[in-house]
Structure formats: structure tokens, C-alpha cells
Write a protein that holds these residues in place. Sequence first.
Motif, mmCIF file in Angstrom:
data_model
loop_
_atom_site.group_PDB
_atom_site.id
_atom_site.type_symbol
_atom_site.label_atom_id
_atom_site.label_comp_id
_atom_site.label_asym_id
_atom_site.label_seq_id
_atom_site.Cartn_x
_atom_site.Cartn_y
_atom_site.Cartn_z
ATOM 1 N N ARG A 203 -7.570 0.414 7.168
ATOM 2 C CA ARG A 203 -8.142 -0.934 7.229
ATOM 3 C C ARG A 203 -7.148 -1.899 6.580
ATOM 4 N NH1 ARG A 203 -14.342 0.689 5.345
ATOM 5 N NH2 ARG A 203 -14.523 2.503 6.738
ATOM 6 N N ARG A 204 -6.422 -2.608 7.413
ATOM 7 C CA ARG A 204 -5.342 -3.459 6.927
ATOM 8 C C ARG A 204 -5.837 -4.644 6.107
ATOM 9 N NH1 ARG A 204 -0.245 -3.363 10.826
ATOM 10 N NH2 ARG A 204 -0.382 -1.210 11.553
ATOM 11 N N SER A 205 -7.106 -5.007 6.266
ATOM 12 C CA SER A 205 -7.655 -6.122 5.502
ATOM 13 C C SER A 205 -8.012 -5.723 4.077
ATOM 14 C CB SER A 205 -8.904 -6.676 6.208
ATOM 15 O OG SER A 205 -9.888 -5.677 6.386
ATOM 16 N N TRP A 206 -7.907 -4.425 3.758
ATOM 17 C CA TRP A 206 -8.189 -3.954 2.400
ATOM 18 C C TRP A 206 -7.009 -4.272 1.488
ATOM 19 C CZ3 TRP A 206 -12.408 -3.352 4.712
ATOM 20 C CH2 TRP A 206 -13.487 -2.652 4.191
ATOM 21 N N LYS A 207 -7.276 -4.742 0.283
ATOM 22 C CA LYS A 207 -6.205 -5.039 -0.667
ATOM 23 C C LYS A 207 -5.418 -3.778 -1.023
ATOM 24 C CE LYS A 207 -8.135 -9.121 -2.903
ATOM 25 N NZ LYS A 207 -8.619 -9.730 -4.178
ATOM 26 N N THR A 208 -6.082 -2.648 -0.997
ATOM 27 C CA THR A 208 -5.398 -1.378 -1.278
ATOM 28 C C THR A 208 -4.223 -1.182 -0.337
ATOM 29 O OG1 THR A 208 -7.476 -0.361 -1.995
ATOM 30 C CG2 THR A 208 -5.683 1.125 -1.409
ATOM 31 N N VAL A 209 -4.437 -1.464 0.954
ATOM 32 C CA VAL A 209 -3.379 -1.294 1.949
ATOM 33 C C VAL A 209 -2.300 -2.351 1.757
ATOM 34 C CG1 VAL A 209 -2.845 -1.306 4.412
ATOM 35 C CG2 VAL A 209 -4.946 -0.217 3.595
ATOM 36 N N THR A 210 -2.715 -3.601 1.580
ATOM 37 C CA THR A 210 -1.748 -4.693 1.400
ATOM 38 C C THR A 210 -0.854 -4.444 0.201
ATOM 39 O OG1 THR A 210 -3.323 -6.273 2.354
ATOM 40 C CG2 THR A 210 -1.495 -7.178 1.097
ATOM 41 N N ASN A 211 -1.454 -4.114 -0.925
ATOM 42 C CA ASN A 211 -0.682 -3.887 -2.146
ATOM 43 C C ASN A 211 0.226 -2.674 -2.021
ATOM 44 O OD1 ASN A 211 -2.010 -6.055 -3.293
ATOM 45 N ND2 ASN A 211 -3.500 -4.802 -4.398
ATOM 46 N N LEU A 212 -0.281 -1.626 -1.380
ATOM 47 C CA LEU A 212 0.508 -0.411 -1.223
ATOM 48 C C LEU A 212 1.709 -0.656 -0.321
ATOM 49 C CD1 LEU A 212 0.485 2.527 -2.145
ATOM 50 C CD2 LEU A 212 -0.771 3.103 -0.071
ATOM 51 N N CYS A 213 1.492 -1.423 0.744
ATOM 52 C CA CYS A 213 2.602 -1.739 1.654
ATOM 53 C C CYS A 213 3.674 -2.547 0.936
ATOM 54 C CB CYS A 213 2.091 -2.521 2.860
ATOM 55 S SG CYS A 213 1.192 -1.510 4.061
ATOM 56 N N GLN A 214 3.262 -3.536 0.149
ATOM 57 C CA GLN A 214 4.232 -4.371 -0.562
ATOM 58 C C GLN A 214 5.020 -3.548 -1.571
ATOM 59 O OE1 GLN A 214 1.676 -7.407 -2.192
ATOM 60 N NE2 GLN A 214 1.793 -8.665 -0.360
ATOM 61 N N THR A 215 4.338 -2.673 -2.286
ATOM 62 C CA THR A 215 4.997 -1.845 -3.306
ATOM 63 C C THR A 215 5.941 -0.840 -2.681
ATOM 64 O OG1 THR A 215 3.071 -2.048 -4.746
ATOM 65 C CG2 THR A 215 4.623 -0.254 -5.213
ATOM 66 N N THR A 216 5.485 -0.190 -1.607
ATOM 67 C CA THR A 216 6.298 0.853 -0.966
ATOM 68 C C THR A 216 7.527 0.266 -0.293
ATOM 69 O OG1 THR A 216 4.295 2.166 -0.591
ATOM 70 C CG2 THR A 216 6.263 2.753 0.667
ATOM 71 N N ILE A 217 7.344 -0.838 0.437
ATOM 72 C CA ILE A 217 8.481 -1.474 1.109
ATOM 73 C C ILE A 217 9.485 -2.009 0.088
ATOM 74 C CG2 ILE A 217 9.124 -3.432 2.568
ATOM 75 C CD1 ILE A 217 6.495 -2.984 4.105
ATOM 76 N N ALA A 218 8.974 -2.498 -1.059
ATOM 77 C CA ALA A 218 9.863 -3.015 -2.086
ATOM 78 C C ALA A 218 10.794 -1.934 -2.617
ATOM 79 C CB ALA A 218 9.047 -3.622 -3.228
ATOM 80 N N ASP A 219 10.388 -0.689 -2.516
ATOM 81 C CA ASP A 219 11.229 0.416 -2.984
ATOM 82 C C ASP A 219 12.523 0.521 -2.185
ATOM 83 O OD1 ASP A 219 9.321 1.063 -4.845
ATOM 84 O OD2 ASP A 219 8.397 2.650 -3.623
ATOM 85 N N PHE A 220 12.511 -0.045 -0.961
ATOM 86 C CA PHE A 220 13.682 0.064 -0.091
ATOM 87 C C PHE A 220 14.629 -1.126 -0.282
ATOM 88 C CE2 PHE A 220 10.448 2.588 2.066
ATOM 89 C CZ PHE A 220 11.155 3.739 2.351
ATOM 90 N N LEU A 221 14.168 -2.149 -0.988
ATOM 91 C CA LEU A 221 14.963 -3.376 -1.127
ATOM 92 C C LEU A 221 15.927 -3.302 -2.288
ATOM 93 C CD1 LEU A 221 12.126 -6.000 -0.445
ATOM 94 C CD2 LEU A 221 13.760 -5.009 1.180
#
Length: 216
Positions: free
Chosen positions: A198-216
Motif C-alpha cells: 500500500r503505497r499510501s502508507w507512511k511505512t512504505v514512503t519512509n522505507l523507500c526514501q531510506t532505502t533509496i538514500a543508501d544508494f546516493l
Amino acid sequence: MRRKQKGVICGVDEAGKGSVLGPMVVAAVGCREAGDLAPLPIRDSKALRPKQREAIYEILLRDFAISIVTIDAAGIDEARSRMSMNECVAELHAEALMGLRPESAYVDACDVNAERYGRTVTDYLDFPCDIISEHRADARYKIVGAASVVAKVTRDRAIKDLDEQYGNIGSGYPSDPVTIEFLRGYVRDYGNPPPCARRSWKTVTNLCQTTIADFL
């Protein structure tokens, strides 16, 4: 339009409302008399072991009127763009009831204001029905406990199907470390959350931001 069923009472409950993965399932169970359920050891589905739930589910499916409504992750995201989650659940509770059209129904209130929740469900119905909306109705009324069992078993089977597709995804709830680890790994590997999230869940939003940031 089908007429309401005279003498039929229903219980309604849902499973998976707070899950971050997989569907939410709403079930309505109907009977003529509350005593019809007396022989069954029904209580809140979360208090039963899986094998107990499965056995009761099969009896309910065989002997009682049942209406099941399932909404997937994408459907929940779309609904939340138009309404609150409580309104979404109320609409689905009403949809399940419209499958049976009882004279009266007991619903497990999702709103902090139980009476308000009952009015919301009533507003979504297309037939007259006396709605009794209470908190913890699944533990107070066997008919709601029966609906809880049907909803939980149906959702558990859907989660099992997702396990077969993705591997172990856990329970699907944000509090489950297995679920969070699955989401983190999927986003790391594919750059986006899986379709069952469920992309509208903050859990997903926050996890995506944190995980993608690991690649930056």
C-alpha cells in the motif's frame, strides 16, 4: 434490486485494515437467530488458533449466508485518495451487507465514535437496515466473531498466495520485522515497492526514501 431478507441478522468485521501488504477483507455472516451460532466456539478470530479458524470457517461456509468483499493494495490507495480509511472501511462494510440485505446488523466500529461509524455505514446502504455499531463487537457478539473468522481466514489465504509469489512476506503488518525486511529488500532490488504494498502508507514512503538514500 433484491429486497432485504426478513428475519436475517448479520455480523460484519474486517481483517487487514492496518496491514501494509496485501488486501483488506470484509466479511458479513447472516443467520435467522443468534442461537444458530451457539454450538460453535466462536470468538474474536485473533484469539483462535489457525486450525480452529479454518474448521469454523468451513462450517460457516457450509451452513450460513456469507458475503465477502476484498480490496487489494492498489484499491486501498485509490480509495484513500478520496476518503479517510475509516470511510473506506464503512463503505466496504456496507457493500458486504448489501450482499445479504439483512433486517439488522452488528458491525465492529472502526471510528472512535461508534455511533457515528454506524451512521456512516447506514449512509452507504441502498436498503433499510438497523445498524448496531460497537467497539470490540467481535468479542461481544458471536455473529460478529463469525464474520471476523471468515475475514481472517480469507485474508490469511491471500497472504499465503503472496508468499508463494514473493517468498516469505511475514504477516504483512508494519510491526512485523519479516514484513519490513521483505519490503526493504524488494525496494533495494527493484527501486520501487511491490504491487502488493500500500503505497499510501507512511511505512512504505519512509522505507523507500531510506532505502533509496543508501544508494546516493
